[in-house]
Design a protein around this motif. Structure first.
Motif, PDB file in Angstrom:
ATOM      1  N   ARG A  76    -104.984   9.205 -26.492  1.00 45.24           N
ATOM      2  CA  ARG A  76    -105.294   9.602 -27.650  1.00 45.24           C
ATOM      3  C   ARG A  76    -103.626  10.214 -28.064  1.00 45.24           C
ATOM      4  NH1 ARG A  76    -104.938  15.648 -23.892  1.00 45.24           N
ATOM      5  NH2 ARG A  76    -104.972  16.374 -25.735  1.00 45.24           N
ATOM      6  N   LEU A  77    -104.156   9.464 -29.289  1.00 41.29           N
ATOM      7  CA  LEU A  77    -103.198   9.138 -30.235  1.00 41.29           C
ATOM      8  C   LEU A  77    -102.556  10.295 -31.508  1.00 41.29           C
ATOM      9  CD1 LEU A  77    -105.061   6.064 -31.640  1.00 41.29           C
ATOM     10  CD2 LEU A  77    -102.882   6.432 -29.407  1.00 41.29           C
ATOM     11  N   TYR A  78    -100.872  10.407 -31.592  1.00 43.47           N
ATOM     12  CA  TYR A  78    -100.536  10.968 -32.200  1.00 43.47           C
ATOM     13  C   TYR A  78    -100.985  11.077 -34.371  1.00 43.47           C
ATOM     14  CZ  TYR A  78     -97.472  12.869 -28.472  1.00 43.47           C
ATOM     15  OH  TYR A  78     -96.457  13.019 -28.209  1.00 43.47           O
ATOM     16  N   LEU A  87    -104.058  20.105 -34.019  1.00 43.91           N
ATOM     17  CA  LEU A  87    -103.505  19.736 -32.427  1.00 43.91           C
ATOM     18  C   LEU A  87    -102.423  18.341 -32.991  1.00 43.91           C
ATOM     19  CD1 LEU A  87    -106.027  20.009 -29.553  1.00 43.91           C
ATOM     20  CD2 LEU A  87    -104.270  22.006 -30.712  1.00 43.91           C
ATOM     21  N   GLY A  88    -102.599  17.301 -34.119  1.00 37.38           N
ATOM     22  CA  GLY A  88    -101.759  16.574 -33.958  1.00 37.38           C
ATOM     23  C   GLY A  88    -101.246  15.217 -33.057  1.00 37.38           C
ATOM     24  N   TYR A  89    -103.258  15.242 -32.378  1.00 36.55           N
ATOM     25  CA  TYR A  89    -103.788  13.997 -31.565  1.00 36.55           C
ATOM     26  C   TYR A  89    -105.354  13.144 -31.690  1.00 36.55           C
ATOM     27  CZ  TYR A  89    -105.619  16.721 -28.081  1.00 36.55           C
ATOM     28  OH  TYR A  89    -106.236  17.599 -27.328  1.00 36.55           O
ATOM     29  N   ARG A  90    -105.628  12.314 -32.137  1.00 35.66           N
ATOM     30  CA  ARG A  90    -106.879  12.466 -31.596  1.00 35.66           C
ATOM     31  C   ARG A  90    -107.600  11.379 -30.183  1.00 35.66           C
ATOM     32  NH1 ARG A  90    -108.694   7.486 -33.707  1.00 35.66           N
ATOM     33  NH2 ARG A  90    -106.858   6.285 -35.204  1.00 35.66           N
ATOM     34  N   GLU A  91    -108.967  11.373 -29.957  1.00 35.32           N
ATOM     35  CA  GLU A  91    -109.232  10.101 -29.339  1.00 35.32           C
ATOM     36  C   GLU A  91    -109.391   9.287 -30.066  1.00 35.32           C
ATOM     37  OE1 GLU A  91    -108.992  11.274 -26.291  1.00 35.32           O
ATOM     38  OE2 GLU A  91    -108.590  13.467 -26.445  1.00 35.32           O
ATOM     39  N   SER A  92    -109.528   8.133 -29.329  1.00 35.79           N
ATOM     40  CA  SER A  92    -109.751   7.046 -29.669  1.00 35.79           C
ATOM     41  C   SER A  92    -110.372   6.116 -28.730  1.00 35.79           C
ATOM     42  CB  SER A  92    -108.346   6.071 -30.507  1.00 35.79           C
ATOM     43  OG  SER A  92    -109.366   5.252 -31.371  1.00 35.79           O
ATOM     44  N   GLY A  93    -111.014   5.315 -28.483  1.00 34.02           N
ATOM     45  CA  GLY A  93    -112.032   4.476 -28.302  1.00 34.02           C
ATOM     46  C   GLY A  93    -110.815   2.784 -28.596  1.00 34.02           C
ATOM     47  N   VAL A  94    -109.086   2.443 -29.942  1.00 28.67           N
ATOM     48  CA  VAL A  94    -108.879   1.738 -30.010  1.00 28.67           C
ATOM     49  C   VAL A  94    -106.917   2.005 -30.106  1.00 28.67           C
ATOM     50  CG1 VAL A  94    -108.707   0.538 -32.097  1.00 28.67           C
ATOM     51  CG2 VAL A  94    -110.806   1.142 -31.603  1.00 28.67           C
ATOM     52  N   HIS A 102     -97.136   6.267 -30.495  1.00 26.34           N
ATOM     53  CA  HIS A 102     -98.654   6.580 -30.861  1.00 26.34           C
ATOM     54  C   HIS A 102     -99.708   7.631 -29.981  1.00 26.34           C
ATOM     55  CE1 HIS A 102     -98.041   4.314 -34.411  1.00 26.34           C
ATOM     56  NE2 HIS A 102     -97.994   2.939 -33.764  1.00 26.34           N
ATOM     57  N   ASN A 103     -99.137   7.607 -28.345  1.00 29.05           N
ATOM     58  CA  ASN A 103     -99.408   7.802 -27.622  1.00 29.05           C
ATOM     59  C   ASN A 103     -99.210   9.572 -27.470  1.00 29.05           C
ATOM     60  OD1 ASN A 103     -99.603   4.238 -26.913  1.00 29.05           O
ATOM     61  ND2 ASN A 103    -101.654   5.625 -26.178  1.00 29.05           N
TER      62      ASN A 103
END
Length: 147
Positions: A76-78, A87-94, A102-103
């Motif tokens: 979950r990256l800012y 919400l200010g974040y997104r889910e990422s595989g990278v 960033h987390n």
């Protein structure tokens, strides 16, 4: 303006007659001779850290395999409000590996370490590092070429 050092360094390395490796970021391709590109996705790493390598011995590049990184998104990256669902974040595989935390929830240093395959550096050093998998890959071809 940054000094243009790759050409002069290459000239000095070539005069030794020994194998050499020059590494740089993708934006430096214009100053490199026939570089190969390596990507963390090719080595099972959760980073997309594209780096160029110029050598005077044969090395083949790898193909990026970004698709597998997006199948599972453990991070979950800012990214800032307004660029996501608010919400200010997104889910990422990278895992992002560059300045700052960033987390969501912290532990940025831990996640960067795992994603890069490096457990002995500070977070600032990780932000500038080359994954050891890249070095092993180029080094294997170097050993093959000198044996």
């Amino acid at each position: 303006m940054w000094p243009l050092l790759i050409g002069p360094i290459r000239d000095r390395l070539e005069t030794t007659g020994k194998p050499y490796v020059i590494e740089n970021v993708e934006d430096a391709a214009w100053d490199m001779k026939d570089p190969i590109r390596l990507c963390g996705s090719s080595f099972g790493l959760r980073v997309r850290r594209h780096r160029l390598f110029e050598t005077n011995f044969p090395v083949s590049g790898t193909l990026c395999d970004h698709a597998w990184q997006d199948l599972h998104k453990p991070y979950r990256l800012y990214v800032g409000k307004g660029r996501t669902d608010g919400l200010g974040y997104r889910e990422s595989g990278v895992q992002q590996v560059f300045g700052g935390n960033h987390n969501v929830g912290g532990r940025s240093h831990y996640f960067k370490s795992v994603a890069m395959g490096i457990d002995w550096m500070s977070e600032d050093d990780l932000n500038e590092a080359i994954p050891p998998a890249y070095t092993a890959y180029v080094g294997r071809d170097l050993l093959w070429s000198i044996s």
